[in-house]
Design a protein around this motif. Structure first.
Motif, PDB file in Angstrom:
ATOM      1  N   PRO A  46     -49.447 -32.858 -27.178  1.00 17.74           N
ATOM      2  CA  PRO A  46     -50.216 -32.093 -28.173  1.00 17.74           C
ATOM      3  C   PRO A  46     -51.716 -32.342 -27.997  1.00 17.74           C
ATOM      4  N   PRO A  47     -52.545 -31.328 -28.233  1.00 22.90           N
ATOM      5  CA  PRO A  47     -53.992 -31.489 -28.043  1.00 22.90           C
ATOM      6  C   PRO A  47     -54.591 -32.496 -29.015  1.00 22.90           C
ATOM      7  N   TYR A  48     -55.417 -33.372 -28.482  1.00 23.26           N
ATOM      8  CA  TYR A  48     -56.066 -34.370 -29.336  1.00 23.26           C
ATOM      9  C   TYR A  48     -57.482 -34.642 -28.827  1.00 23.26           C
ATOM     10  N   LEU A  49     -58.267 -35.205 -29.718  1.00 23.72           N
ATOM     11  CA  LEU A  49     -59.667 -35.523 -29.418  1.00 23.72           C
ATOM     12  C   LEU A  49     -59.987 -36.829 -30.126  1.00 23.72           C
ATOM     13  N   ASN A  50     -60.475 -37.799 -29.391  1.00 17.60           N
ATOM     14  CA  ASN A  50     -60.843 -39.093 -29.964  1.00 17.60           C
ATOM     15  C   ASN A  50     -62.324 -39.337 -29.688  1.00 17.60           C
ATOM     16  N   ILE A  51     -63.105 -39.492 -30.755  1.00 18.20           N
ATOM     17  CA  ILE A  51     -64.562 -39.617 -30.636  1.00 18.20           C
ATOM     18  C   ILE A  51     -64.998 -40.986 -31.136  1.00 18.20           C
ATOM     19  N   THR A  52     -65.750 -41.709 -30.313  1.00 14.12           N
ATOM     20  CA  THR A  52     -66.335 -42.980 -30.734  1.00 14.12           C
ATOM     21  C   THR A  52     -67.826 -42.953 -30.416  1.00 14.12           C
ATOM     22  N   ILE A  53     -68.639 -43.196 -31.444  1.00 14.55           N
ATOM     23  CA  ILE A  53     -70.089 -43.315 -31.247  1.00 14.55           C
ATOM     24  C   ILE A  53     -70.538 -44.533 -32.054  1.00 14.55           C
TER      25      ILE A  53
END
Length: 197
Positions: A113-120
Motif C-alpha cells: 500500500p502507498p505510504y509516505l514517511n517524513i522526518t525533519i
C-alpha cells in the motif's frame, strides 16, 4: 490555521450538541455527528505547525494532497525557532521531495500500500530531512543522476534543484532507490546557535 482556530472556537458548541443528542437517546444522529467531526478533525490534524509559516503551509498542503490520493502519511517534524537557511530554499527541497514521493506512490504495480514517511529535525548539528515512500522500483538515470519519471521535457529538475541548494550550503544528499521503496536523506550544516535550539 484559521480553520483550526475556528474549530477550537466552536468546540463547546459541538459538545453541547452531542450532549443533547445523548440525553435524547438519539444515537443514530449522534453517530452521524461524531463521524462528521472525526472526518473534519482528520483534515485539521494533517496541518503541520513548526513556527515557520511558509514551511507549515507547504508541508500541510503536500500531506493533504498525499492523503487525498489514499497515501498513508507519518510525519515527525521538529525545527528550532531560527534557521539561517531561507524558507524559500527549504520549500524547494521539501516541495520537490514530497512531489516526487507522491508521484511514486501513485505509480502502478506497487508491491505494498502507498505510504509516505517524513522526518525533519536537527540531528548532530545538522538540519536533517528524510523522506521514505513506497515505489514500484522503476527509476530513470542520466549519467548516474536520478531523474523524475514524469513524461515531461523538464523532468529531473526537482532533484537537480535540491542537489544544487544542498551543495550550496555544504550539505550532502543520499538517494536509495529500492525495488519497493525510495528513501531520500539530506543533511545541511547549521550555525552554532541553531545547533543549541
Amino acid at each position: 490555521m484559521k480553520t483550526l482556530r475556528q474549530w477550537k472556537h466552536d468546540y463547546h458548541h459541538h459538545t453541547q450538541a452531542m450532549h443533547m443528542l445523548l440525553e435524547n437517546e438519539d444515537y443514530s444522529e449522534l453517530r452521524k455527528y461524531l463521524a462528521q467531526l472525526n472526518s473534519d478533525f482528520k483534515n485539521l490534524t494533517s496541518m503541520v505547525s513548526t513556527g515557520h509559516p511558509t514551511l507549515d503551509a507547504i508541508l500541510s498542503s503536500k500531506i493533504l494532497i498525499a492523503k487525498a490520493h489514499g497515501i498513508s502519511v507519518e510525519q515527525t517534524v521538529f525545527l528550532p525557532e531560527k534557521l539561517s537557511i531561507p524558507q524559500t530554499d527549504l520549500c524547494v527541497i521539501i516541495g520537490n521531495l514530497l512531489d516526487n514521493a507522491i508521484e511514486a506512490c501513485n505509480k502502478p504495480n506497487l508491491q505494498q500500500p502507498p505510504y509516505l514517511n517524513i522526518t525533519i529535525k536537527i540531528h548532530k548539528g545538522m538540519l536533517y530531512f528524510k523522506v521514505i515512500n513506497s515505489s514500484n522500483g522503476v527509476y530513470l538515470f542520466d549519467k548516474k543522476n536520478l531523474l523524475s519519471t514524469k513524461n515531461q521535457p523538464e523532468h529531473g529538475y526537482g532533484f537537480k534543484n535540491i542537489n544544487d541548494i544542498v551543495e550550496n550550503y555544504g550539505g550532502f544528499f543520499n538517494y536509495e532507490p529500492q525495488s519497493n521503496s525510495f528513501a531520500a536523506t539530506i543533511m545541511i550544516p547549521l550555525q552554532s546557535e541553531e545547533e543549541e535550539a
